[in-house]
Structure formats: structure tokens, C-alpha cells
Design an enzyme around this catalytic site. Structure first.
Site, short mmCIF file in Angstrom:
data_model
loop_
_atom_site.label_atom_id
_atom_site.label_comp_id
_atom_site.label_asym_id
_atom_site.label_seq_id
_atom_site.Cartn_x
_atom_site.Cartn_y
_atom_site.Cartn_z
N ALA A 199 -6.94 5.15 0.63
CA ALA A 199 -6.57 6.15 -0.54
C ALA A 199 -7.12 5.70 -1.95
CB ALA A 199 -5.11 6.01 -0.50
N SER A 244 1.11 9.19 10.85
CA SER A 244 1.94 7.71 11.18
C SER A 244 1.71 7.60 12.57
CB SER A 244 3.45 8.14 10.58
OG SER A 244 4.12 6.79 10.97
N GLY A 254 0.62 4.06 13.07
CA GLY A 254 -0.38 2.86 13.46
C GLY A 254 -1.70 3.14 14.37
N LYS A 279 5.38 12.11 3.95
CA LYS A 279 4.76 10.75 4.65
C LYS A 279 5.18 9.83 3.76
CE LYS A 279 2.83 7.74 7.07
NZ LYS A 279 1.54 7.14 6.82
N HIS A 339 8.79 9.23 4.36
CA HIS A 339 8.69 8.49 5.91
C HIS A 339 8.50 7.02 5.69
CE1 HIS A 339 6.43 6.48 9.07
NE2 HIS A 339 6.97 7.24 10.02
N ASN A 340 7.66 6.54 4.91
CA ASN A 340 7.30 5.32 4.81
C ASN A 340 8.33 4.46 4.00
OD1 ASN A 340 4.98 5.82 5.99
ND2 ASN A 340 3.76 4.87 4.46
N GLU A 395 11.05 4.16 6.47
CA GLU A 395 10.43 2.78 7.36
C GLU A 395 10.61 1.54 6.49
OE1 GLU A 395 6.41 3.43 8.59
OE2 GLU A 395 5.82 1.10 7.99
N TYR A 396 10.39 1.39 5.37
CA TYR A 396 10.81 0.04 4.66
C TYR A 396 12.36 -0.32 4.52
CZ TYR A 396 6.36 -0.29 1.61
OH TYR A 396 5.36 -0.64 1.08
P1 NDP Z 1 -9.30 0.19 7.73
O1 NDP Z 1 -9.43 -0.84 6.46
O2 NDP Z 1 -9.08 -0.27 9.10
O3 NDP Z 1 -10.64 1.20 7.61
C1 NDP Z 1 -11.07 1.67 6.41
C2 NDP Z 1 -12.31 2.46 6.50
O4 NDP Z 1 -12.73 3.14 5.41
C3 NDP Z 1 -13.50 1.72 7.28
O5 NDP Z 1 -14.35 2.78 8.15
C4 NDP Z 1 -14.32 1.52 5.77
O6 NDP Z 1 -15.64 1.51 6.32
C5 NDP Z 1 -14.32 2.67 5.27
N1 NDP Z 1 -14.23 2.48 3.78
C6 NDP Z 1 -13.63 1.60 3.10
N2 NDP Z 1 -14.25 1.61 1.62
C7 NDP Z 1 -15.18 2.57 1.74
C8 NDP Z 1 -15.77 3.43 0.89
N3 NDP Z 1 -15.92 2.86 -0.60
N4 NDP Z 1 -16.59 4.43 1.02
C9 NDP Z 1 -16.65 4.87 2.24
N5 NDP Z 1 -15.91 4.26 3.19
C10 NDP Z 1 -14.92 3.26 3.02
O7 NDP Z 1 -8.25 0.90 7.25
P2 NDP Z 1 -7.26 1.84 8.13
O8 NDP Z 1 -7.89 2.62 9.25
O9 NDP Z 1 -6.01 0.96 8.31
O10 NDP Z 1 -6.63 3.23 6.98
C11 NDP Z 1 -7.26 4.07 6.63
C12 NDP Z 1 -6.15 5.01 6.00
O11 NDP Z 1 -5.23 5.32 6.80
C13 NDP Z 1 -5.67 4.56 4.67
O12 NDP Z 1 -5.42 5.54 3.76
C14 NDP Z 1 -4.23 4.03 5.28
O13 NDP Z 1 -3.46 3.80 4.20
C15 NDP Z 1 -4.05 5.03 6.05
N6 NDP Z 1 -3.11 4.65 7.29
C16 NDP Z 1 -3.30 3.28 7.97
C17 NDP Z 1 -2.36 2.92 9.02
C18 NDP Z 1 -2.50 1.81 9.75
O14 NDP Z 1 -1.32 1.56 10.46
N7 NDP Z 1 -3.42 1.08 9.28
C19 NDP Z 1 -1.17 4.01 9.21
C20 NDP Z 1 -1.23 5.34 8.49
C21 NDP Z 1 -2.39 5.77 7.52
P3 NDP Z 1 -16.48 0.13 6.58
O15 NDP Z 1 -16.48 -0.22 7.97
O16 NDP Z 1 -17.82 0.53 6.07
O17 NDP Z 1 -15.75 -1.03 5.75
#
Ligand code: NDP
Length: 470
Positions: A78, A130, A132, A184, A187-188, A191-192
Site C-alpha cells: 500500500a 482478507s 492471508g 477492510k 475488519h483488521n 482482528e487486532y
Molecule cells: P509481498 O511483500 O509478499 O509482495 C509484494 C509484491 O509487490 C511483490 O510482488 C513485489 O515485487 C511487489 N512490489 C513491491 N514493491 C514494488 C514496487 N515499488 N513496484 C512494483 N512492485 C513492487 O506482499 P503481500 O503479497 O503480503 O501484500 C500485498 C498487499 O496485500 C499489501 O498491500 C498487503 O498489505 C495486502 N495484504 C496482505 C495480506 C497478507 O496476509 N500478506 C492479507 C491481505 C492483504 P518484487 O518481487 O519485485 O519484490
């Protein structure tokens, strides 16, 4: 080559699983990731789903691989990353293409991006997801916000990939612009709070009743077969029972909890809305305190450790279960009242019963109680859960236990901030004549702010304070 139905950017934990989920439901999906090798590896390890995955190495190639009007899901961190990604896509997309931010955006950012999209294009939806990694792969709970027509356009895909509660998809349009990300965030926050209350009960069992982790795991597992049945109680049983080199896993994990900010956002927005959510506030506070390990160690060195054993029989497992039931109802009552306050303040018309429904499966706070909450909210959304007959009856049974548990905690140095915040809120909400008359008198004394009287009509009345200085 056959064009893809949809695109996705960001093959991290969530994006990779969401892409596999989409492919599994029969959709052809084009994917792009900042680090190209991740895309290659993802496609190479997709197994039988690989035939529906189109790996691309440039944003241009991604856009060209998708059938117009295009839909592209962003699953990246984000904040600025989302703005940068939209800016990079804008010149490549048509105005009626649709970008969906599925990360944990602050709803103010989503509002701003929706307004920008309306002027500059492409179309834009903000979508809270949501569940994970596991949820993303096999069925998350999805909370959408933006133009209803855009939601309807992607609804078939989102409903297909979402969790199902008795066959009903847990994917719902919540309202315009930031409404989905706001839901959302709440929700979080909930969750906390759920996690904190479980941790407090764990503490009472560990330090108050002297129980080992495995025995505590057995208690949570038993509760998971009753009214507290929920994903978080289920995983708490699993983590309490887990071992590492013969030791309980819990006993070797540092008591210092991290956070990504969604709980904090919820608390900040609650303050802006004047919506009381003390259980969630206490949970966020407790995470902040947990992070201050050195300060807590210094405190223990000066004052000695707080938690003492609870006197035999003062708190039983049955009492703890009832306290947890009461705390949970009170926390959710606050969460839904905050949603109602936001709905009114922002003119969103949030569908409260539908929100409870969308949380019944797929998401981290899924629990059997949410089905009853949905029913109660559908009866009268404005009434609040505390006064709904079903929950009022449960509270009448369970709040005496909550009181006993909080009192025992206070008497014996067991910190129970979330449970006690729930109890104090409950007591305030059932007290017709509270103590704010003293606050009003003080405000009038030092600032001539005025007050209303019980025995006279009118506002802005003042007291004869000058004659009563001591
Ligand atoms: P990850 O850190 O696992 O993955 C991040 C992804 O974003 C990677 O593909 C990364 O690419 C890419 N990325 C990071 N920085 C940049 C950039 N500057 N420009 C382009 N691409 C970029 O994160 P998550 O999958 O865990 O989370 C993604 C979103 O989902 C977040 O907003 C998170 O808050 C939300 N979320 C996460 C949950 C969870 O349980 N993990 C649950 C619900 C929502 P690269 O491979 O190049 O680093």
C-alpha cells in the site's frame, strides 16, 4: 495467442496465490512482477494451471496480453507503490479499462485515487482482501468499493474466487470509492481485538492458572467446538500445541508483536468519527506496549513482575470462556457501530448485515457468531448488536463472568486491557445517568462552556461557580 480475461501485478505472497485461484476458476490471467525472475518462476511452478497463465516481462506486454476492456488487479504494498503503478499504467490503458487496488490501502488514498481516476482514467476500484495466503489461494473474503457498474463488471470473477459460506460468495460491493478499504480496515481492527483478547485469556491461563501451552491449546480446541468457534481460536489451539525441539513453540517466541498499521488507521478514523471502539483501541495500544520490550524489562526490574497466580477457584476455564464470549460481542458491537457512523458521515449506506455475511468465511475474523450477527443487524441495523435480543441475552449470561475475570486480573496483576475496555464500555452503555455532569460543570467552571439542566429547559446555562471557590 488467446488474450487473457484479466491481469495481475505483484506476484508476492498474496498476488501469486490470487493469480492461481483466478486461473483455477477457469479464467486466463496475465501476470507481471517488478522482479522478472519471480514471474518466470511463478509460471514454471504453476503446474496444470500454467496453461491459463500468461507471464509477461513488461507492463506494455501485460496490457497487450489482456482482452479489452481490461481489468488489472494490483497486489503490491500500500501507499506510493500503488500510485506509481497506476501512473505507469495510465498511458498504456484505455479510459474504460479498470484497475483494482487489492492491497491494504488507507481508504483516504482510495478516495483520492477514485477521484483522480474519474478525471484522468482508467476506471478504479478499491478492494479489501482478507484471508492471508491460504485465503487468497482458496477463497478470500472480498470487500469492494467504487462505482457499482465497475464492481458488477468484475463480480463474476470475484465471486468465483471468493470464499463461500454455505454456497454464498463472500464478495460484496460495500459502497463508493474508499468504502471497501474502510470496511477492510475495520475488519483488521476487529482482528487486532480478537487476537488481543485471546492473548489475554492465554496469559490468564499461563500466569494465573499455571497451565502449560499444550493444555491451553486443548482449551482453545474445545472452545472452537462451541460458541467461540472461529479461525483465530482454531489457530490459537494449533500454535499453543506446536513444539520446537521438544519445547512449546509459544515458550520460545518473543512477546513483541508487529503491525502494518491497519489497526492504527481504524483507531484514528474512529476518533475522527467520534465512534467509541475501546476494545480495538486497547488492542492497538497493547501491540505498541509489546514492542517496548526494553521499557517493560526496566519496569519489571523496578516493580517486580505484575502477574501473580490467581487464587484457587477464583477463575475457571468455564468463566474464561464466558468472558471471551462477552468480550467478543462487545468488540463486534463497537466495530459495527463504527461502520454505521462512517456510513452516515460519508453517505455510504454501508450494508451492515452484508458486511457480517462477507466476514463469515474466508477472512481472518471468520466465526460462527457472525452468522447470528448478520441476522441481528438485518432485523434492525440502527439498534446495535448489544441491544439485539439474541446478543443481549448472551451478554446477560456472559458479562458477570467478564466482570469476575477482569476483577481477578486487576487484583492479581494480570493485564487484560481489551477485556476490561469491553467491560467498561458495556457498563457505560447501560448507565442512563453517568458522570458527565461533573465534566460539564468543570468545563463551565474554567471555560464558561455552559450546560443543560435536568430541571429546566435550555442550553448554555451556567453555574454560580464564583461564590463557591474554596
Ligand atoms: P509481498 O511483500 O509478499 O509482495 C509484494 C509484491 O509487490 C511483490 O510482488 C513485489 O515485487 C511487489 N512490489 C513491491 N514493491 C514494488 C514496487 N515499488 N513496484 C512494483 N512492485 C513492487 O506482499 P503481500 O503479497 O503480503 O501484500 C500485498 C498487499 O496485500 C499489501 O498491500 C498487503 O498489505 C495486502 N495484504 C496482505 C495480506 C497478507 O496476509 N500478506 C492479507 C491481505 C492483504 P518484487 O518481487 O519485485 O519484490
Amino acid at each position: 495467442m488467446e488474450r487473457a480475461d484479466i491481469g495481475l501485478i505483484g506476484l508476492g505472497t498474496m498476488g501469486a496465490m490470487l493469480a492461481l485461484n483466478i486461473a483455477e476458476k477457469g479464467y486466463r490471467i496475465a501476470v507481471w512482477n517488478r522482479t522478472g525472475s519471480v514471474t518466470e518462476k511463478f509460471a514454471a511452478t504453476a503446474g496444470e494451471l500454467a496453461s491459463r497463465i500468461v507471464p509477461t516481462q513488461t507492463l506494455q506486454a501485460l496490457v497487450e496480453a489482456i482482452r479489452p476492456p481490461r481489468t488489472i488487479i494490483l497486489m503490491v504494498p500500500a501507499g506510493k507503490v500503488v500510485d506509481d503503478q497506476i501512473a505507469a499504467l495510465r498511458p498504456l490503458l484505455d479510459r474504460d479499462d479498470l484497475v483494482i487496488d487489492a492491497g491494504n490501502a488507507n481508504f483516504h488514498d482510495t478516495d483520492r485515487r477514485a477521484a483522480e481516476a474519474a478525471i484522468k482514467g482508467p476506471r478504479f476500484l478499491g478492494m479489501g482482501v482478507s484471508g492471508g495466503e491460504e485465503g487468497a489461494r482458496h477463497g478470500p473474503s472480498i470487500m469492494g468499493g467504487g462505482d457499482k457498474a465497475d464492481w458488477d463488471r468484475v463480480k463474476p470473477v470475484l465471486e468465483a474466487i471468493s470464499a463461500k459460506y454455505q454456497g454464498i460468495p463472500c464478495a460484496t460491493w460495500m459502497g463508493p470509492a474508499g468504502a471497501g478499504h474502510f470496511v477492510k480496515a475495520v475488519h483488521n481492527g476487529v482482528e487486532y481485538a480478537d487476537m488481543q483478547m485471546i492473548a489475554e485469556i492465554y496469559g490468564l491461563m499461563r500466569d494465573g492458572l499455571g497451565m502449560g501451552a499444550a493444555a491451553i491449546g486443548d482449551v482453545f480446541a474445545a472452545w472452537n467446538r462451541g460458541p467461540l468457534q472461529s479461525y483465530l481460536v482454531e489457530i490459537s489451539a494449533a500454535v499453543a500445541r506446536a513444539t520446537d525441539g521438544g519445547k512449546p513453540m509459544l515458550d520460545v517466541i518473543l512477546d513483541k508483536a508487529g503491525q502494518k498499521g491497519t489497526g492504527r488507521w481504524t483507531v484514528i478514523e474512529a476518533q475522527h468519527l467520534s465512534a467509541p471502539i475501546p476494545v480495538i483501541e486497547a488492542a492497538v495500544m497493547a501491540r505498541n506496549v509489546s514492542a517496548r520490550l526494553e521499557a517493560r524489562q526496566a519496569g519489571q526490574a523496578v516493580f517486580g513482575p505484575a502477574p501473580q497466580a490467581l487464587p484457587q477457584g477464583s477463575v475457571t476455564i468455564a468463566l474464561l470462556e464466558q468472558a471471551m464470549i462477552a468480550g467478543k460481542i462487545l468488540c463486534y458491537a463497537q466495530g459495527f457501530q463504527m461502520l454505521a457512523a462512517a456510513s452516515e458521515s460519508f453517505g455510504w449506506n454501508l450494508p451492515l448485515p452484508e458486511i457480517a455475511k462477507v466476514w463469515r468465511a474466508g477472512c481472518i475474523i471468520r466465526s460462527s457468531m457472525l452468522n447470528d450477527m448478520s441476522t441481528a443487524l438485518a432485523e434492525d441495523p440502527a439498534r446495535g448488536l448489544m441491544l439485539a435480543p439474541f446478543f443481549a441475552s448472551l451478554l446477560k449470561t456472559a458479562t458477570p463472568a467478564l466482570r469476575q475475570v477482569v476483577a481477578a486480573g486487576a487484583a492479581h496483576g494480570q493485564p487484560v486491557p481489551a477485556l476490561s475496555a469491553g467491560l467498561s464500555w458495556f457498563d457505560m452503555m447501560r448507565t442512563a445517568r453517568g458522570t458527565a455532569n461533573m465534566i460539564q460543570a468543570q468545563r463551565d467552571f474554567f471555560g464558561a462552556h455552559g450546560f443543560e439542566r435536568l430541571d429546566q429547559p435550555g442550553t448554555g446555562l451556567h453555574g454560580p461557580w464564583g461564590a463557591h471557590m474554596v
